[in-house]
Design a protein around this motif. Structure first.
Motif, PDB file in Angstrom:
ATOM      1  N   HIS A   9      19.177 -68.632  -9.051  1.00 15.87           N
ATOM      2  CA  HIS A   9      19.725 -67.342  -8.639  1.00 15.87           C
ATOM      3  C   HIS A   9      18.835 -66.257  -9.212  1.00 15.87           C
ATOM      4  CE1 HIS A   9      22.462 -63.917  -8.467  1.00 15.87           C
ATOM      5  NE2 HIS A   9      23.046 -64.573  -7.475  1.00 15.87           N
ATOM      6  N   PRO A  10      18.529 -65.193  -8.443  1.00 10.84           N
ATOM      7  CA  PRO A  10      17.610 -64.164  -8.955  1.00 10.84           C
ATOM      8  C   PRO A  10      18.128 -63.446 -10.200  1.00 10.84           C
ATOM      9  CG  PRO A  10      18.522 -63.520  -6.822  1.00 10.84           C
ATOM     10  CD  PRO A  10      18.966 -64.918  -7.087  1.00 10.84           C
ATOM     11  N   LEU A  11      19.440 -63.415 -10.422  1.00 10.45           N
ATOM     12  CA  LEU A  11      19.974 -62.744 -11.601  1.00 10.45           C
ATOM     13  C   LEU A  11      20.246 -63.711 -12.744  1.00 10.45           C
ATOM     14  CD1 LEU A  11      22.424 -60.238  -9.892  1.00 10.45           C
ATOM     15  CD2 LEU A  11      20.123 -59.835 -10.710  1.00 10.45           C
ATOM     16  N   ALA A  12      20.120 -65.002 -12.483  1.00  8.25           N
ATOM     17  CA  ALA A  12      20.367 -65.990 -13.534  1.00  8.25           C
ATOM     18  C   ALA A  12      19.186 -66.003 -14.488  1.00  8.25           C
ATOM     19  CB  ALA A  12      20.558 -67.368 -12.925  1.00  8.25           C
ATOM     20  N   PRO A  13      19.457 -66.227 -15.796  1.00 11.19           N
ATOM     21  CA  PRO A  13      18.347 -66.275 -16.745  1.00 11.19           C
ATOM     22  C   PRO A  13      17.423 -67.445 -16.436  1.00 11.19           C
ATOM     23  CG  PRO A  13      20.476 -66.476 -17.875  1.00 11.19           C
ATOM     24  CD  PRO A  13      20.737 -66.384 -16.422  1.00 11.19           C
ATOM     25  N   SER A  14      16.142 -67.172 -16.295  1.00 11.48           N
ATOM     26  CA  SER A  14      15.177 -68.219 -16.012  1.00 11.48           C
ATOM     27  C   SER A  14      14.695 -68.891 -17.286  1.00 11.48           C
ATOM     28  CB  SER A  14      13.992 -67.637 -15.250  1.00 11.48           C
ATOM     29  OG  SER A  14      13.391 -66.614 -16.013  1.00 11.48           O
ATOM     30  N   ASP A  15      14.928 -68.273 -18.389  1.00  9.76           N
ATOM     31  CA  ASP A  15      14.479 -68.772 -19.680  1.00  9.76           C
ATOM     32  C   ASP A  15      15.698 -69.057 -20.544  1.00  9.76           C
ATOM     33  OD1 ASP A  15      13.119 -69.309 -21.991  1.00  9.76           O
ATOM     34  OD2 ASP A  15      12.400 -67.272 -22.312  1.00  9.76           O
ATOM     35  N   PRO A  16      15.776 -70.237 -21.145  1.00 10.18           N
ATOM     36  CA  PRO A  16      16.935 -70.516 -21.992  1.00 10.18           C
ATOM     37  C   PRO A  16      17.038 -69.585 -23.196  1.00 10.18           C
ATOM     38  CG  PRO A  16      15.326 -72.305 -22.113  1.00 10.18           C
ATOM     39  CD  PRO A  16      14.855 -71.356 -21.063  1.00 10.18           C
ATOM     40  N   SER A  17      15.932 -68.975 -23.578  1.00  7.99           N
ATOM     41  CA  SER A  17      15.967 -68.039 -24.705  1.00  7.99           C
ATOM     42  C   SER A  17      16.075 -66.603 -24.208  1.00  7.99           C
ATOM     43  CB  SER A  17      14.725 -68.213 -25.571  1.00  7.99           C
ATOM     44  OG  SER A  17      13.575 -67.876 -24.830  1.00  7.99           O
ATOM     45  N   GLU A  18      16.759 -66.409 -23.069  1.00  5.82           N
ATOM     46  CA  GLU A  18      16.928 -65.075 -22.485  1.00  5.82           C
ATOM     47  C   GLU A  18      17.601 -64.143 -23.489  1.00  5.82           C
ATOM     48  OE1 GLU A  18      16.498 -62.140 -19.681  1.00  5.82           O
ATOM     49  OE2 GLU A  18      15.765 -64.183 -19.531  1.00  5.82           O
ATOM     50  N   ARG A  19      17.105 -62.954 -23.571  1.00  8.40           N
ATOM     51  CA  ARG A  19      17.655 -61.973 -24.501  1.00  8.40           C
ATOM     52  C   ARG A  19      18.691 -61.123 -23.781  1.00  8.40           C
ATOM     53  NH1 ARG A  19      11.811 -59.968 -26.853  1.00  8.40           N
ATOM     54  NH2 ARG A  19      11.339 -61.848 -28.028  1.00  8.40           N
ATOM     55  N   PRO A  20      19.918 -61.044 -24.285  1.00  5.82           N
ATOM     56  CA  PRO A  20      20.961 -60.252 -23.613  1.00  5.82           C
ATOM     57  C   PRO A  20      20.658 -58.755 -23.694  1.00  5.82           C
ATOM     58  CG  PRO A  20      21.784 -61.178 -25.665  1.00  5.82           C
ATOM     59  CD  PRO A  20      20.412 -61.728 -25.463  1.00  5.82           C
ATOM     60  N   THR A  21      20.468 -58.143 -22.552  1.00  5.25           N
ATOM     61  CA  THR A  21      20.054 -56.736 -22.483  1.00  5.25           C
ATOM     62  C   THR A  21      21.113 -55.799 -23.037  1.00  5.25           C
ATOM     63  OG1 THR A  21      18.728 -57.254 -20.533  1.00  5.25           O
ATOM     64  CG2 THR A  21      19.199 -54.935 -20.949  1.00  5.25           C
ATOM     65  N   GLY A  22      22.359 -55.966 -22.608  1.00  4.67           N
ATOM     66  CA  GLY A  22      23.427 -55.072 -23.064  1.00  4.67           C
ATOM     67  C   GLY A  22      23.616 -55.118 -24.565  1.00  4.67           C
ATOM     68  N   VAL A 122      14.447 -48.798 -26.882  1.00  2.00           N
ATOM     69  CA  VAL A 122      13.754 -49.860 -27.618  1.00  2.00           C
ATOM     70  C   VAL A 122      14.457 -51.197 -27.385  1.00  2.00           C
ATOM     71  CG1 VAL A 122      13.111 -50.695 -29.917  1.00  2.00           C
ATOM     72  CG2 VAL A 122      12.824 -48.282 -29.349  1.00  2.00           C
ATOM     73  N   GLY A 123      15.787 -51.199 -27.412  1.00  2.00           N
ATOM     74  CA  GLY A 123      16.536 -52.429 -27.153  1.00  2.00           C
ATOM     75  C   GLY A 123      16.290 -52.969 -25.756  1.00  2.00           C
ATOM     76  N   LEU A 124      16.210 -52.086 -24.770  1.00  2.00           N
ATOM     77  CA  LEU A 124      15.917 -52.498 -23.394  1.00  2.00           C
ATOM     78  C   LEU A 124      14.534 -53.128 -23.308  1.00  2.00           C
ATOM     79  CD1 LEU A 124      16.625 -52.478 -20.326  1.00  2.00           C
ATOM     80  CD2 LEU A 124      15.487 -50.261 -20.243  1.00  2.00           C
ATOM     81  N   GLN A 125      13.556 -52.499 -23.944  1.00  2.00           N
ATOM     82  CA  GLN A 125      12.194 -53.037 -23.927  1.00  2.00           C
ATOM     83  C   GLN A 125      12.130 -54.400 -24.608  1.00  2.00           C
ATOM     84  OE1 GLN A 125       9.561 -50.091 -25.587  1.00  2.00           O
ATOM     85  NE2 GLN A 125      10.183 -48.567 -24.094  1.00  2.00           N
ATOM     86  N   TRP A 126      12.839 -54.542 -25.728  1.00  2.00           N
ATOM     87  CA  TRP A 126      12.839 -55.818 -26.439  1.00  2.00           C
ATOM     88  C   TRP A 126      13.499 -56.906 -25.586  1.00  2.00           C
ATOM     89  CZ3 TRP A 126      16.841 -58.955 -28.143  1.00  2.00           C
ATOM     90  CH2 TRP A 126      16.470 -60.012 -28.969  1.00  2.00           C
ATOM     91  N   ALA A 127      14.651 -56.599 -24.995  1.00  2.00           N
ATOM     92  CA  ALA A 127      15.385 -57.585 -24.205  1.00  2.00           C
ATOM     93  C   ALA A 127      14.637 -57.999 -22.948  1.00  2.00           C
ATOM     94  CB  ALA A 127      16.766 -57.043 -23.836  1.00  2.00           C
ATOM     95  N   ARG A 128      13.950 -57.072 -22.321  1.00  2.99           N
ATOM     96  CA  ARG A 128      13.216 -57.366 -21.093  1.00  2.99           C
ATOM     97  C   ARG A 128      11.790 -57.816 -21.378  1.00  2.99           C
ATOM     98  NH1 ARG A 128      15.448 -59.052 -17.504  1.00  2.99           N
ATOM     99  NH2 ARG A 128      17.083 -59.472 -18.910  1.00  2.99           N
ATOM    100  N   ARG A 129      11.434 -57.964 -22.658  1.00  3.64           N
ATOM    101  CA  ARG A 129      10.108 -58.437 -23.093  1.00  3.64           C
ATOM    102  C   ARG A 129       8.979 -57.552 -22.563  1.00  3.64           C
ATOM    103  NH1 ARG A 129      11.010 -63.700 -25.126  1.00  3.64           N
ATOM    104  NH2 ARG A 129      13.020 -64.523 -24.460  1.00  3.64           N
ATOM    105  N   MET A 130       9.177 -56.251 -22.673  1.00  2.00           N
ATOM    106  CA  MET A 130       8.196 -55.286 -22.186  1.00  2.00           C
ATOM    107  C   MET A 130       7.254 -54.858 -23.315  1.00  2.00           C
ATOM    108  SD  MET A 130      10.959 -52.977 -20.097  1.00  2.00           S
ATOM    109  CE  MET A 130       9.859 -51.684 -19.632  1.00  2.00           C
ATOM    110  N   HIS A 131       6.065 -54.446 -22.978  1.00  4.79           N
ATOM    111  CA  HIS A 131       5.112 -53.806 -23.896  1.00  4.79           C
ATOM    112  C   HIS A 131       4.803 -54.629 -25.137  1.00  4.79           C
ATOM    113  CE1 HIS A 131       5.634 -50.354 -21.359  1.00  4.79           C
ATOM    114  NE2 HIS A 131       6.912 -50.270 -21.650  1.00  4.79           N
ATOM    115  N   GLY A 132       4.608 -55.931 -25.007  1.00  5.55           N
ATOM    116  CA  GLY A 132       4.228 -56.749 -26.145  1.00  5.55           C
ATOM    117  C   GLY A 132       5.374 -57.401 -26.881  1.00  5.55           C
ATOM    118  N   PHE A 133       6.611 -57.191 -26.448  1.00  4.09           N
ATOM    119  CA  PHE A 133       7.743 -57.852 -27.080  1.00  4.09           C
ATOM    120  C   PHE A 133       7.890 -59.296 -26.611  1.00  4.09           C
ATOM    121  CE2 PHE A 133       9.514 -53.514 -27.901  1.00  4.09           C
ATOM    122  CZ  PHE A 133       9.645 -53.652 -29.266  1.00  4.09           C
ATOM    123  N   ASP A 134       7.010 -59.762 -25.746  1.00  2.00           N
ATOM    124  CA  ASP A 134       7.054 -61.130 -25.251  1.00  2.00           C
ATOM    125  C   ASP A 134       6.579 -62.078 -26.349  1.00  2.00           C
ATOM    126  OD1 ASP A 134       7.087 -63.442 -23.798  1.00  2.00           O
ATOM    127  OD2 ASP A 134       5.652 -62.784 -22.293  1.00  2.00           O
TER     128      ASP A 134
END
Length: 142
Positions: A9-22, A122-134
């Motif tokens: 599903h496009p909204l399902a986490p593709s990674d088991p270590s998915e970071r919860p955005t909220g 900052v939390g959004l960037q960390w959860a979505r693995r943006m800007h080097g948070f990957d």
């Protein structure tokens, strides 16, 4: 017999270590590390710490830039304008009274909202693995 095709599903986490955005945004908006929720996110009023003192998560990757300031201005002005109009229509205060009360209110509200909005960015960037948070991004110095 048809082979089974795994459909994600496009909204399902593709990674088991998915970071919860909220959860990450809420933790950061409260001034805590988005990863553990324990360490302080800011080392001063708006300066993000390089690393979480509790879990060691690298936070220096964040690129909030002007986003929090724009959103703060948007919220304060959209809250203040209707209230200002309603107060003027209801009580007809003097110009100086309006300038002082709404000017002070806008400054206080901006100072209260700005660190919370920056933390949420900052939390959004960390959860979505943006800007080097990957976690898979190459580390500097290695």
């Amino acid at each position: 017999m048809m082979p089974e095709i795994a459909v994600s599903h496009p909204l399902a986490p593709s990674d088991p270590s998915e970071r919860p955005t909220g959860q990450a945004m809420l933790r950061s908006a409260l001034g805590r590390c988005p990863a553990c929720g324990e360490g302080k996110l800011f080392r001063s009023f708006l300066k993000v710490a390089d690393h979480c003192p509790a879990c060691g998560e690298a936070l220096h990757h964040q690129r909030a830039d002007d986003g929090p300031a724009y959103l703060t201005i948007l919220l304060v002005s959209h809250l203040g304008a209707p209230i200002l109009l309603a107060c003027y229509v209801a009580w007809r205060p003097s110009a100086m009274t309006m300038i002082w009360t709404f000017g002070l209110g806008a400054i206080i509200l901006s100072l209260l909202l700005l660190p919370r909005i920056k933390g949420a960015f900052v939390g959004l960037q960390w959860a979505r693995r943006m800007h080097g948070f990957d976690d898979l991004a190459p580390r500097s110095g290695s």
